[in-house]
Design an enzyme around this catalytic site. Sequence first.
Site, PDB file in Angstrom:
ATOM      1  CB  SER A 117      -0.413   0.458   1.138  1.00  0.00           C
ATOM      2  OG  SER A 117      -1.493  -1.295   1.214  1.00  0.00           O
ATOM      3  NE  ARG A 142      -2.536   4.790  -0.011  1.00  0.00           N
ATOM      4  CZ  ARG A 142      -2.811   3.605   0.048  1.00  0.00           C
ATOM      5  NH1 ARG A 142      -2.457   2.853  -0.782  1.00  0.00           N
ATOM      6  NH2 ARG A 142      -4.394   3.534   0.223  1.00  0.00           N
ATOM      7  N   GLY A 202      -5.951  -4.097  -7.723  1.00  0.00           N
ATOM      8  CA  GLY A 202      -6.508  -3.169  -8.110  1.00  0.00           C
ATOM      9  C   GLY A 202      -5.997  -2.003  -7.432  1.00  0.00           C
ATOM     10  CB  SER A 233      -9.237   3.726   1.275  1.00  0.00           C
ATOM     11  OG  SER A 233      -9.125   2.721   1.067  1.00  0.00           O
ATOM     12  CB  SER A 272     -11.483   3.229   4.097  1.00  0.00           C
ATOM     13  OG  SER A 272     -12.365   2.380   3.979  1.00  0.00           O
ATOM     14  CG  ASP A 330      -7.062  -5.839   2.666  1.00  0.00           C
ATOM     15  OD1 ASP A 330      -7.995  -6.048   2.016  1.00  0.00           O
ATOM     16  OD2 ASP A 330      -6.252  -4.308   1.729  1.00  0.00           O
ATOM     17  CE  LYS A 380     -10.543  -5.157  -0.642  1.00  0.00           C
ATOM     18  NZ  LYS A 380      -9.546  -4.258  -0.757  1.00  0.00           N
ATOM     19  NE  ARG A 412      -9.946 -10.610  -0.629  1.00  0.00           N
ATOM     20  CZ  ARG A 412      -8.686  -9.351  -0.827  1.00  0.00           C
ATOM     21  NH1 ARG A 412      -8.803  -8.444   0.303  1.00  0.00           N
ATOM     22  NH2 ARG A 412      -7.490  -9.826  -1.482  1.00  0.00           N
ATOM     23  NE  ARG A 454      -4.897  -9.110   1.726  1.00  0.00           N
ATOM     24  CZ  ARG A 454      -3.575  -8.620   1.650  1.00  0.00           C
ATOM     25  NH1 ARG A 454      -2.600  -9.536   2.956  1.00  0.00           N
ATOM     26  NH2 ARG A 454      -2.886  -6.893   1.312  1.00  0.00           N
TER      27      ARG A 454
END
Length: 408
Positions: free
Chosen positions: A24, A28, A70, A146, A173, A292, A319, A323, A366
Amino acid sequence: MKLHLSAPSNTLFKSNIKITGSKSESNRLLLLQALFPSVTIKNLSNSDDAEVMQKGLQISNGIVDIHHAGTAMRFLTAYFASQPGKEVTLTGSQRMTERPIKVLVEALKELGADITYLKNDGYPPIKIKGQKLVEHKVSLPADISSQYISALLLIAPRLENGLELELVGKITSVPYIKMTLGLLSQIGVESSFEGNTIRVFPKDAIAPKTLVVESDWSSASYFYSIAALSEVGSEIELSAYKKDSLQGDSVLSEIYKSFGVDSIFKENQVVLKKVGSEIPEPIEIDLSNAPDIAQTIAVTCFGLGVGCHLTGLHTLKIKETDRLEALKTELTKLGATISVTDKCLTLSPSETMNSEIAIDTYNDHRMAMAFAPLALKTSLFINDAEVVSKSYPDFWNDMKALKIKVGK
C-alpha cells in the site's frame, strides 16, 4: 502449483522474519515519485502489484495491463487522466474487468478528464487521454473503497488548483486515507481533513527526499495467526515495523491480544510473543478500517475453536474474489459452521477440523496466506499457491524458515 502443508515437529517458535515493504505504501510512493522525481524510495515492496505499478508508470502511450492489481488500476486511472499528452488503454485480468471503476471515473470527469469505457459501462478496460485538470472540487460516497479516494488525493498536489474532496455519508476507510495524507505530508505537501472535507494544496516541486517504506502489516497478520496457534512461549520477530504506523492493519497488535499474543516493539521490529493459552469467548470486531485482515482473523478463530462475528466487510465483495463467499466455502470444507452477508461474517465455535483438504485460492493472495497457519492444527493443501507473489513473493520460503512442512 499445489502445495501440501503440515505442522513442524515443534510449534514453540523462536524465529526472525524480514518482510518486504508495504504494498500500500509502495504504490502510493511510486505514484508520488512519478509526479515528483526528486523522491527516492527505499525498502520498496517486491510484490507483483508494486512491479506492475512501476511498469505502468513508465508507459506514455499504448496498452497498460495491470493483471490482478486493483490498487494499480485505481491509482493509474487518476495518474494518466492528469497527464497531458499521455494516451493509454488501461486493462487487466478477467476479474479486473468485473471490478467497478465508475465512481472514480465520474469524479475524474468532473475535474475535466477524458476517459472512455471500451466494453461495459463502469468497468475496465478504459481509454484515457491525459488532460490538464483545472477543476478542483468533487465529491465521492464516503463508504467506497479508500483506493478511489487515495487515487484522487495522490494526484491532487500537481493539479493547478489542488483539490477539495467532499465525502458524502459515513467514512469507512479513515486509516488508508490518513496513510495517503501522511505520505503527502512527508514530502512537503499541505493538506487538511476536517469533517467530511479533505483539501490538498498544489505543489509544483519538492526538495530531494528519501522515504523508507515500512514493512507490510497485512503480511504480518499471517505471523500473528501462527503465533496465536503456537505454543505458549513462542516468539516471532518481524522487521521492519514501527509502533506509530501509518497502516490501518497495524490494529493487529491490539486485536491479537484476545488470542494471547503480545506485541513488543523494538527499534524497527515487533516481537510477537504467545503469552496465553485460554480459549477466548466468541469475539466481535468491526473491521471497517482494516478489512484486509478479516480472512486471517476468521481462520485464526477457526483454528482455535473460537466463534467470531466480523462486521464492516462490505468492500470484500469486490476484491480479487468475493472474499466473504470464498471464506465461507473453504472454511466449510474444513468443518466450520459459518454464515456471511454482503458485509459481515459469523463463525460458530467448532471442535471439528477436517484434514487433507485442498483450499482453493480464487486468484486471491490473501486466501492462500490466511489459510496457511492452519498447518499447525491440520495437514492441508493450498491450490495455486504461487498467487502469493501478488503481495508477498517470499511467503512460502518464510513458512519453511519456521520449519512448517511445505511440499508439492
